[in-house]
Design a protein around this motif. Sequence first.
Motif, PDB file in Angstrom:
ATOM      1  N   GLN A 104       0.852  -1.188   0.000  1.00  0.00           N
ATOM      2  CA  GLN A 104       0.000   0.000   0.000  1.00  0.00           C
ATOM      3  C   GLN A 104       0.890   1.240   0.000  1.00  0.00           C
ATOM      4  O   GLN A 104       1.921   1.264   0.669  1.00  0.00           O
ATOM      5  N   ALA A 105       0.484   2.276  -0.721  1.00  0.00           N
ATOM      6  CA  ALA A 105       1.234   3.531  -0.760  1.00  0.00           C
ATOM      7  C   ALA A 105       0.397   4.639  -0.125  1.00  0.00           C
ATOM      8  O   ALA A 105      -0.809   4.724  -0.361  1.00  0.00           O
ATOM      9  N   PHE A 106       1.047   5.466   0.696  1.00  0.00           N
ATOM     10  CA  PHE A 106       0.376   6.565   1.382  1.00  0.00           C
ATOM     11  C   PHE A 106       1.256   7.809   1.345  1.00  0.00           C
ATOM     12  O   PHE A 106       2.475   7.708   1.350  1.00  0.00           O
ATOM     13  N   LYS A 107       0.620   8.952   1.351  1.00  0.00           N
ATOM     14  CA  LYS A 107       1.319  10.202   1.651  1.00  0.00           C
ATOM     15  C   LYS A 107       0.837  10.585   3.046  1.00  0.00           C
ATOM     16  O   LYS A 107      -0.358  10.547   3.327  1.00  0.00           O
ATOM     17  N   GLU A 128       7.899  -1.606   6.180  1.00  0.00           N
ATOM     18  CA  GLU A 128       7.616  -0.237   5.795  1.00  0.00           C
ATOM     19  C   GLU A 128       8.838   0.425   5.182  1.00  0.00           C
ATOM     20  O   GLU A 128       9.967   0.196   5.610  1.00  0.00           O
ATOM     21  N   TRP A 129       8.566   1.251   4.169  1.00  0.00           N
ATOM     22  CA  TRP A 129       9.577   2.072   3.536  1.00  0.00           C
ATOM     23  C   TRP A 129       9.098   3.512   3.648  1.00  0.00           C
ATOM     24  O   TRP A 129       7.928   3.797   3.379  1.00  0.00           O
ATOM     25  N   LEU A 130       9.981   4.429   4.030  1.00  0.00           N
ATOM     26  CA  LEU A 130       9.636   5.843   4.169  1.00  0.00           C
ATOM     27  C   LEU A 130      10.533   6.670   3.268  1.00  0.00           C
ATOM     28  O   LEU A 130      11.724   6.363   3.133  1.00  0.00           O
ATOM     29  N   TYR A 131       9.994   7.749   2.724  1.00  0.00           N
ATOM     30  CA  TYR A 131      10.790   8.701   1.965  1.00  0.00           C
ATOM     31  C   TYR A 131      10.309  10.090   2.346  1.00  0.00           C
ATOM     32  O   TYR A 131       9.122  10.393   2.209  1.00  0.00           O
ATOM     33  N   VAL A 132      11.200  10.935   2.856  1.00  0.00           N
ATOM     34  CA  VAL A 132      10.822  12.272   3.305  1.00  0.00           C
ATOM     35  C   VAL A 132      10.796  13.221   2.105  1.00  0.00           C
ATOM     36  O   VAL A 132      11.809  13.402   1.418  1.00  0.00           O
ATOM     37  N   LEU A 133       9.620  13.806   1.865  1.00  0.00           N
ATOM     38  CA  LEU A 133       9.456  14.767   0.773  1.00  0.00           C
ATOM     39  C   LEU A 133       9.809  16.176   1.220  1.00  0.00           C
ATOM     40  O   LEU A 133      10.443  16.928   0.499  1.00  0.00           O
ATOM     41  N   VAL A 147      16.684  11.500  12.851  1.00  0.00           N
ATOM     42  CA  VAL A 147      16.015  12.577  12.130  1.00  0.00           C
ATOM     43  C   VAL A 147      16.348  12.417  10.658  1.00  0.00           C
ATOM     44  O   VAL A 147      17.518  12.373  10.267  1.00  0.00           O
ATOM     45  N   LEU A 148      15.295  12.312   9.843  1.00  0.00           N
ATOM     46  CA  LEU A 148      15.452  12.187   8.391  1.00  0.00           C
ATOM     47  C   LEU A 148      15.048  13.507   7.747  1.00  0.00           C
ATOM     48  O   LEU A 148      14.050  14.113   8.144  1.00  0.00           O
ATOM     49  N   THR A 149      15.789  13.929   6.736  1.00  0.00           N
ATOM     50  CA  THR A 149      15.512  15.177   6.032  1.00  0.00           C
ATOM     51  C   THR A 149      15.069  14.872   4.605  1.00  0.00           C
ATOM     52  O   THR A 149      15.159  13.726   4.152  1.00  0.00           O
ATOM     53  N   PRO A 150      14.589  15.885   3.854  1.00  0.00           N
ATOM     54  CA  PRO A 150      14.100  15.631   2.490  1.00  0.00           C
ATOM     55  C   PRO A 150      15.110  14.870   1.641  1.00  0.00           C
ATOM     56  O   PRO A 150      16.310  15.164   1.653  1.00  0.00           O
ATOM     57  N   GLY A 151      14.612  13.832   0.968  1.00  0.00           N
ATOM     58  CA  GLY A 151      15.449  13.000   0.117  1.00  0.00           C
ATOM     59  C   GLY A 151      16.001  11.772   0.818  1.00  0.00           C
ATOM     60  O   GLY A 151      16.558  10.901   0.169  1.00  0.00           O
ATOM     61  N   GLU A 152      15.838  11.699   2.141  1.00  0.00           N
ATOM     62  CA  GLU A 152      16.322  10.525   2.867  1.00  0.00           C
ATOM     63  C   GLU A 152      15.199   9.506   3.012  1.00  0.00           C
ATOM     64  O   GLU A 152      14.019   9.847   3.042  1.00  0.00           O
ATOM     65  N   ALA A 153      15.607   8.243   3.126  1.00  0.00           N
ATOM     66  CA  ALA A 153      14.646   7.149   3.200  1.00  0.00           C
ATOM     67  C   ALA A 153      15.034   6.197   4.329  1.00  0.00           C
ATOM     68  O   ALA A 153      16.175   6.186   4.778  1.00  0.00           O
ATOM     69  N   ALA A 166       7.098  14.811  13.826  1.00  0.00           N
ATOM     70  CA  ALA A 166       7.857  15.956  13.334  1.00  0.00           C
ATOM     71  C   ALA A 166       9.055  16.169  14.260  1.00  0.00           C
ATOM     72  O   ALA A 166       8.935  16.073  15.473  1.00  0.00           O
ATOM     73  N   ALA A 167      10.205  16.462  13.673  1.00  0.00           N
ATOM     74  CA  ALA A 167      11.420  16.682  14.469  1.00  0.00           C
ATOM     75  C   ALA A 167      11.481  18.102  15.014  1.00  0.00           C
ATOM     76  O   ALA A 167      12.204  18.369  15.960  1.00  0.00           O
ATOM     77  N   ASP A 168      10.737  19.025  14.418  1.00  0.00           N
ATOM     78  CA  ASP A 168      10.728  20.415  14.865  1.00  0.00           C
ATOM     79  C   ASP A 168       9.354  21.014  14.553  1.00  0.00           C
ATOM     80  O   ASP A 168       8.480  20.306  14.057  1.00  0.00           O
ATOM     81  N   PRO A 169       9.137  22.311  14.807  1.00  0.00           N
ATOM     82  CA  PRO A 169       7.797  22.888  14.619  1.00  0.00           C
ATOM     83  C   PRO A 169       7.289  22.945  13.179  1.00  0.00           C
ATOM     84  O   PRO A 169       6.144  23.292  12.950  1.00  0.00           O
ATOM     85  N   GLY A 170       8.099  22.602  12.205  1.00  0.00           N
ATOM     86  CA  GLY A 170       7.635  22.612  10.816  1.00  0.00           C
ATOM     87  C   GLY A 170       6.913  21.326  10.457  1.00  0.00           C
ATOM     88  O   GLY A 170       7.193  20.269  11.017  1.00  0.00           O
ATOM     89  N   PRO A 171       5.969  21.384   9.491  1.00  0.00           N
ATOM     90  CA  PRO A 171       5.271  20.167   9.068  1.00  0.00           C
ATOM     91  C   PRO A 171       6.203  19.240   8.295  1.00  0.00           C
ATOM     92  O   PRO A 171       7.229  19.662   7.782  1.00  0.00           O
ATOM     93  N   VAL A 172       5.815  17.965   8.230  1.00  0.00           N
ATOM     94  CA  VAL A 172       6.601  16.950   7.533  1.00  0.00           C
ATOM     95  C   VAL A 172       5.697  16.242   6.537  1.00  0.00           C
ATOM     96  O   VAL A 172       4.565  15.893   6.867  1.00  0.00           O
ATOM     97  N   GLU A 173       6.202  16.028   5.318  1.00  0.00           N
ATOM     98  CA  GLU A 173       5.482  15.254   4.318  1.00  0.00           C
ATOM     99  C   GLU A 173       6.318  14.026   3.982  1.00  0.00           C
ATOM    100  O   GLU A 173       7.504  14.144   3.678  1.00  0.00           O
ATOM    101  N   VAL A 174       5.677  12.857   4.052  1.00  0.00           N
ATOM    102  CA  VAL A 174       6.384  11.592   3.889  1.00  0.00           C
ATOM    103  C   VAL A 174       5.607  10.683   2.942  1.00  0.00           C
ATOM    104  O   VAL A 174       4.383  10.618   3.011  1.00  0.00           O
ATOM    105  N   LEU A 175       6.322   9.988   2.064  1.00  0.00           N
ATOM    106  CA  LEU A 175       5.720   8.909   1.281  1.00  0.00           C
ATOM    107  C   LEU A 175       5.994   7.618   2.035  1.00  0.00           C
ATOM    108  O   LEU A 175       7.113   7.389   2.498  1.00  0.00           O
TER     109      LEU A 175
END
Length: 191
Positions: A104-107, A128-133, A147-153, A166-175
């Motif tokens: 299954q794929a989720f955002k 599970e596989w994660l990719y940080v957008l 802590v994973l940053t954009p482009g890390e999986a 979330a690692a800090d006050p900013g939102p996180v988008e993950v595949l």
Amino acid sequence: MDDDLDRVLTAVGPRLRALRRARGVTLADLAEATGISASTLSRLESGRRRPNLELLLPLARAHGVPLDELVGAPPTGDPRVHFRPVRRHGMTFLALSRRPGGTQAFKMIIPGALHDVVPEPKTHEGHEWLYVLDGRLRLVLGEQDIVLTPGEAAEFDTRVPHWLGAADPGPVEVLILFGPQGERAHVKART
């Protein structure tokens, strides 16, 4: 006017009010965004004014929703599946696939407001596989706190206690790709 049309038009006002309030927008803010006076907006929401296209089109644009959603139009028989976001534990999940029994794929979108939540790792069957957008993802995996940053999986067996936030006050988008136990990613080419 026929009963169905009257019923649809009567429901528009409460729907407009609920949408505006859910988004935390005042009548004054909405009036400024649409060019419709606050008193007209108030009369629309209370049902004292009938909606028309000149009023509904700017409202749909301001709220970023299709006109059909404002009026509660019945389905048109479109055969496509329209995935709706699901909110759980303050996070938003959007299913990107619906393959029963398979991967299954989720955002997933994690609001930054949840960055100070105390992790409660959970386990379940699967892989599970994660990719940080976007943003910075905190992954607690067993004894590791990463802590994973954009482009890390990351890839892991979900029987290992894990937690995402979330690692800090900013939102996180993950595949996220989630598969049944034993299913692993098959890499066909490497650069």
